[in-house]
Design a protein around this motif. Structure first.
Motif, PDB file in Angstrom:
ATOM      1  N   ARG A  80      -8.486 -10.348  -2.763  1.00  0.00           N
ATOM      2  CA  ARG A  80      -8.838  -8.943  -2.547  1.00  0.00           C
ATOM      3  C   ARG A  80      -9.954  -8.570  -3.511  1.00  0.00           C
ATOM      4  NH1 ARG A  80      -5.880 -10.312   0.807  1.00  0.00           N
ATOM      5  NH2 ARG A  80      -4.030  -9.273   1.668  1.00  0.00           N
ATOM      6  N   THR A  81     -10.702  -7.521  -3.148  1.00  0.00           N
ATOM      7  CA  THR A  81     -11.766  -7.027  -4.015  1.00  0.00           C
ATOM      8  C   THR A  81     -11.363  -5.758  -4.748  1.00  0.00           C
ATOM      9  OG1 THR A  81     -12.729  -5.759  -2.191  1.00  0.00           O
ATOM     10  CG2 THR A  81     -13.561  -8.010  -2.535  1.00  0.00           C
ATOM     11  N   ASP A  82     -10.310  -5.078  -4.298  1.00  0.00           N
ATOM     12  CA  ASP A  82      -9.840  -3.840  -4.918  1.00  0.00           C
ATOM     13  C   ASP A  82      -8.323  -3.895  -5.023  1.00  0.00           C
ATOM     14  OD1 ASP A  82     -12.356  -1.846  -4.791  1.00  0.00           O
ATOM     15  OD2 ASP A  82     -12.299  -3.029  -2.948  1.00  0.00           O
ATOM     16  N   LEU A  83      -7.810  -3.689  -6.223  1.00  0.00           N
ATOM     17  CA  LEU A  83      -6.364  -3.689  -6.425  1.00  0.00           C
ATOM     18  C   LEU A  83      -5.770  -2.292  -6.361  1.00  0.00           C
ATOM     19  CD1 LEU A  83      -6.087  -6.223  -9.395  1.00  0.00           C
ATOM     20  CD2 LEU A  83      -6.014  -6.688  -6.929  1.00  0.00           C
ATOM     21  N   THR A  84      -6.607  -1.265  -6.477  1.00  0.00           N
ATOM     22  CA  THR A  84      -6.102   0.113  -6.503  1.00  0.00           C
ATOM     23  C   THR A  84      -6.961   1.008  -5.609  1.00  0.00           C
ATOM     24  OG1 THR A  84      -7.391   0.555  -8.511  1.00  0.00           O
ATOM     25  CG2 THR A  84      -5.079  -0.092  -8.802  1.00  0.00           C
ATOM     26  N   ALA A  85      -7.205   0.571  -4.385  1.00  0.00           N
ATOM     27  CA  ALA A  85      -7.966   1.405  -3.454  1.00  0.00           C
ATOM     28  C   ALA A  85      -7.158   2.664  -3.140  1.00  0.00           C
ATOM     29  CB  ALA A  85      -8.258   0.633  -2.173  1.00  0.00           C
ATOM     30  N   PRO A  86      -7.760   3.863  -3.263  1.00  0.00           N
ATOM     31  CA  PRO A  86      -6.982   5.097  -3.092  1.00  0.00           C
ATOM     32  C   PRO A  86      -6.556   5.319  -1.653  1.00  0.00           C
ATOM     33  CG  PRO A  86      -9.310   5.582  -3.383  1.00  0.00           C
ATOM     34  CD  PRO A  86      -9.159   4.116  -3.625  1.00  0.00           C
ATOM     35  N   LEU A  87      -5.354   5.873  -1.492  1.00  0.00           N
ATOM     36  CA  LEU A  87      -4.838   6.277  -0.191  1.00  0.00           C
ATOM     37  C   LEU A  87      -5.054   7.771   0.002  1.00  0.00           C
ATOM     38  CD1 LEU A  87      -1.483   4.325  -0.420  1.00  0.00           C
ATOM     39  CD2 LEU A  87      -3.405   3.741   1.076  1.00  0.00           C
ATOM     40  N   ALA A  88      -5.204   8.190   1.244  1.00  0.00           N
ATOM     41  CA  ALA A  88      -5.495   9.599   1.528  1.00  0.00           C
ATOM     42  C   ALA A  88      -4.394  10.525   1.046  1.00  0.00           C
ATOM     43  CB  ALA A  88      -5.728   9.780   3.032  1.00  0.00           C
ATOM     44  N   THR A  89      -3.165  10.046   1.073  1.00  0.00           N
ATOM     45  CA  THR A  89      -2.030  10.893   0.686  1.00  0.00           C
ATOM     46  C   THR A  89      -1.585  10.669  -0.751  1.00  0.00           C
ATOM     47  OG1 THR A  89      -0.522   9.228   1.616  1.00  0.00           O
ATOM     48  CG2 THR A  89      -1.169  11.059   3.046  1.00  0.00           C
ATOM     49  N   PRO A 122      15.132 -15.277   7.056  1.00  0.00           N
ATOM     50  CA  PRO A 122      14.842 -14.418   5.901  1.00  0.00           C
ATOM     51  C   PRO A 122      13.471 -13.760   6.069  1.00  0.00           C
ATOM     52  CG  PRO A 122      15.456 -16.653   5.218  1.00  0.00           C
ATOM     53  CD  PRO A 122      15.184 -16.700   6.683  1.00  0.00           C
ATOM     54  N   PHE A 123      13.355 -12.511   5.685  1.00  0.00           N
ATOM     55  CA  PHE A 123      12.060 -11.850   5.648  1.00  0.00           C
ATOM     56  C   PHE A 123      11.984 -11.015   4.383  1.00  0.00           C
ATOM     57  CE2 PHE A 123      14.477  -8.220   7.152  1.00  0.00           C
ATOM     58  CZ  PHE A 123      13.782  -7.112   6.690  1.00  0.00           C
ATOM     59  N   ARG A 124      10.764 -10.701   3.993  1.00  0.00           N
ATOM     60  CA  ARG A 124      10.590  -9.793   2.865  1.00  0.00           C
ATOM     61  C   ARG A 124       9.456  -8.819   3.154  1.00  0.00           C
ATOM     62  NH1 ARG A 124       6.185 -10.847  -0.289  1.00  0.00           N
ATOM     63  NH2 ARG A 124       5.385 -12.971  -0.512  1.00  0.00           N
ATOM     64  N   PRO A 125       9.559  -7.590   2.628  1.00  0.00           N
ATOM     65  CA  PRO A 125       8.403  -6.695   2.689  1.00  0.00           C
ATOM     66  C   PRO A 125       7.327  -7.251   1.768  1.00  0.00           C
ATOM     67  CG  PRO A 125      10.050  -5.786   1.218  1.00  0.00           C
ATOM     68  CD  PRO A 125      10.656  -7.032   1.821  1.00  0.00           C
ATOM     69  N   ASP A 126       6.073  -6.985   2.108  1.00  0.00           N
ATOM     70  CA  ASP A 126       4.999  -7.654   1.395  1.00  0.00           C
ATOM     71  C   ASP A 126       3.893  -6.656   1.070  1.00  0.00           C
ATOM     72  OD1 ASP A 126       3.692  -9.787   0.256  1.00  0.00           O
ATOM     73  OD2 ASP A 126       2.973 -10.622   2.135  1.00  0.00           O
ATOM     74  N   HIS A 127       3.274  -6.820  -0.085  1.00  0.00           N
ATOM     75  CA  HIS A 127       2.093  -6.047  -0.482  1.00  0.00           C
ATOM     76  C   HIS A 127       2.252  -4.555  -0.203  1.00  0.00           C
ATOM     77  CE1 HIS A 127      -0.883  -9.690  -0.459  1.00  0.00           C
ATOM     78  NE2 HIS A 127       0.226  -9.925  -1.147  1.00  0.00           N
ATOM     79  N   GLY A 128       3.229  -3.963  -0.841  1.00  0.00           N
ATOM     80  CA  GLY A 128       3.477  -2.543  -0.657  1.00  0.00           C
ATOM     81  C   GLY A 128       2.444  -1.676  -1.351  1.00  0.00           C
ATOM     82  N   HIS A 129       2.406  -0.420  -0.948  1.00  0.00           N
ATOM     83  CA  HIS A 129       1.555   0.561  -1.612  1.00  0.00           C
ATOM     84  C   HIS A 129       2.119   0.895  -2.995  1.00  0.00           C
ATOM     85  CE1 HIS A 129      -0.065   2.239   2.478  1.00  0.00           C
ATOM     86  NE2 HIS A 129      -0.604   1.082   2.130  1.00  0.00           N
ATOM     87  N   VAL A 130       1.240   1.240  -3.906  1.00  0.00           N
ATOM     88  CA  VAL A 130       1.646   1.734  -5.218  1.00  0.00           C
ATOM     89  C   VAL A 130       1.886   3.236  -5.078  1.00  0.00           C
ATOM     90  CG1 VAL A 130       0.934   2.076  -7.617  1.00  0.00           C
ATOM     91  CG2 VAL A 130       0.378  -0.062  -6.439  1.00  0.00           C
ATOM     92  N   LEU A 131       3.157   3.662  -5.192  1.00  0.00           N
ATOM     93  CA  LEU A 131       3.555   5.042  -4.928  1.00  0.00           C
ATOM     94  C   LEU A 131       4.282   5.630  -6.130  1.00  0.00           C
ATOM     95  CD1 LEU A 131       5.002   4.509  -1.325  1.00  0.00           C
ATOM     96  CD2 LEU A 131       2.684   5.271  -1.928  1.00  0.00           C
ATOM     97  N   LEU A 132       4.254   6.948  -6.223  1.00  0.00           N
ATOM     98  CA  LEU A 132       5.004   7.684  -7.246  1.00  0.00           C
ATOM     99  C   LEU A 132       4.739   7.092  -8.630  1.00  0.00           C
ATOM    100  CD1 LEU A 132       8.226   8.213  -5.097  1.00  0.00           C
ATOM    101  CD2 LEU A 132       6.330   9.818  -5.454  1.00  0.00           C
ATOM    102  N   ASP A 133       5.778   6.605  -9.331  1.00  0.00           N
ATOM    103  CA  ASP A 133       5.536   6.074 -10.678  1.00  0.00           C
ATOM    104  C   ASP A 133       5.432   4.547 -10.704  1.00  0.00           C
ATOM    105  OD1 ASP A 133       8.179   5.505 -10.177  1.00  0.00           O
ATOM    106  OD2 ASP A 133       8.925   6.193 -12.106  1.00  0.00           O
ATOM    107  N   ASP A 134       5.107   3.935  -9.552  1.00  0.00           N
ATOM    108  CA  ASP A 134       4.947   2.479  -9.518  1.00  0.00           C
ATOM    109  C   ASP A 134       3.916   1.982 -10.528  1.00  0.00           C
ATOM    110  OD1 ASP A 134       6.753   1.367  -7.699  1.00  0.00           O
ATOM    111  OD2 ASP A 134       5.496   1.829  -5.973  1.00  0.00           O
ATOM    112  N   ALA A 135       2.808   2.718 -10.669  1.00  0.00           N
ATOM    113  CA  ALA A 135       1.713   2.235 -11.510  1.00  0.00           C
ATOM    114  C   ALA A 135       2.152   2.038 -12.960  1.00  0.00           C
ATOM    115  CB  ALA A 135       0.534   3.200 -11.432  1.00  0.00           C
TER     116      ALA A 135
END
Length: 394
Positions: A113-122, A348-361
């Motif tokens: 990836r080229t951006d690790l913290t690309a902003p989301l609209a919300t 087996p499955f896993r969620p992957d590459h989630g958004h950074v939300l709330l206090d995740d950062a």
């Protein structure tokens, strides 16, 4: 389907096993990232990791990954010791009851990836691959010969403009983002180090990478059959040649070649809907249905694509891919397996590459692996699966 969660281990992950248990996931996907590539995973180290997981009320379902040494990918020199070590690690995993191994055959880098913290609209942020920034890196920072031919004139023009207007801090951030796809605790390359790594692949084309991959399969799949293990290759991310390196797990044709290269139930696929979904030509539900009998593990996530080849991680149900249809195909395969009386009917499955939300950062977790963002993705897919099961039962 078995709800699972990727965990980087007690020394590397800022998310704890008790926190993972609160997400509702019952399975763990992990690896011994602290062990250097090519070295044997001892049974004692595997047993210790398994005991930690089970003490938290969870189960270690999938190894992600048992990494392949770069010399094997290049087919370089006498590989007998590396293959012997790999098979010994396989035997030690099997002895501890861990039977599914996810791996990849991507040269040099894993996901890019080229951006690790690309902003989301919300609010919040996501991982993003920006084509012009990748072009700027390859053409102007790395100075890779022939890189311009891999991008459109429009992307190259934007790359030149960005590079000429960028600061050293911005260029350093771009290098850091590209290096962040390397898992575990290993040092990232600087520009000179990356050039050195890429030079080792000079003259190695797609056909040779395929030959080296087939040799790997021929070396490990017979042992996997004897040990009761299932291998599942992870697709390329992004699903295209990058940095001048051939990528050979990018579409349905590639997957078919791999599964036929050593035709065995032990030679399977990790269905990663995000990696495959970044290629506009890939029909994910069709791929899931076509290769369902050989899917041993799934990464469920979504992407949103741009016409220039850029893409970003979308909400699990909010991107370009039909995740409901994919889940339906996987559930249909589970029903088929159950009808045969198979003990391994559930995938087996896993969620992957989630958004950074709330206090995740604030947690400082691995890029793409936040707590709240992945829990949202898990909850969304849990709802889809429950709805499909209800429809099927009704």
């Amino acid at each position: 389907m078995i709800e699972s969660w990727r965990w980087y281990g007690p020394e590397l992950d800022t998310i704890s096993l008790p926190q993972i248990a609160q997400t509702g996931a019952s399975g763990i996907v992990t690896a011994l990232h602290e062990i250097a590539y090519g070295e044997v995973w001892s049974r004692e180290a595997i047993a210790d990791r398994r005991a930690r997981i089970e003490a938290a009320g969870l189960h270690w379902y999938v190894v992600e990954s048992l990494p392949i040494h770069e010399r094997i990918k290049r087919g370089e020199g006498d590989l007998s010791a590396l293959f012997a070590n790999y098979r010994q690690s396989m035997a030690n995993l099997a002895a501890e009851g861990i039977t599914t191994i996810c791996y990849n055959f991507m040269p040099v880098l894993d996901w890019t990836r080229t951006d690790l913290t690309a902003p989301l609209a919300t609010g919040g942020s996501c991982l993003r691959f920006e084509a012009y920034r990748m072009a700027a890196f390859e053409i102007h920072m790395l100075g890779r010969e022939g890189a311009e031919a891999d991008y459109s004139p429009e992307v190259c023009a934007r790359a030149k403009t960005w590079f000429e207007g960028s600061t050293q801090d911005e260029r350093d951030a771009l290098l850091h983002a590209i290096m962040s796809g390397l898992p575990g605790a290993y040092d990232r390359y600087d520009i000179a180090g990356l050039r050195d790594q890429l030079a080792l692949y000079d003259g190695i084309d797609r056909d040779e990478i395929r030959r080296n991959f087939k040799r790997f399969l021929d070396e490990v799949i017979p042992a996997a059959e004897e040990l009761g293990l299932r291998f599942c290759v992870h697709p390329d991310d992004p699903p295209r040649d990058i940095l001048g390196l051939p990528r050979i797990v990018s579409n349905a044709e590639d997957i078919d070649w791999i599964l036929q290269a050593h035709d065995s139930p032990a030679n399977g696929l990790t269905l990663c809907t995000g990696s495959l979904g970044a290629n506009p030509a890939n029909d994910l539900p069709a791929i899931a249905e076509r290769f369902a009998p050989r899917i041993h593990f799934a990464h469920l996530r979504n992407v949103r694509k741009d016409p220039d080849g850029s893409f970003e991680e979308a909400a699990h149900l909010g991107g370009d891919s039909d995740m409901v249809a994919v889940a339906a195909a996987l559930l249909a395969e589970e029903t088929r397996r159950a009808s045969e009386g198979r003990a391994d009917a559930h995938i087996p499955f896993r969620p992957d590459h989630g958004h950074v939300l709330l206090d995740d950062a604030a947690r400082g977790s691995f890029p793409g692996y936040p707590l709240i963002g992945r829990m949202r993705g898990l909850a969304e897919m849990r709802g889809v699966i429950a709805g499909l099961r209800g429809r099927r039962d009704g």
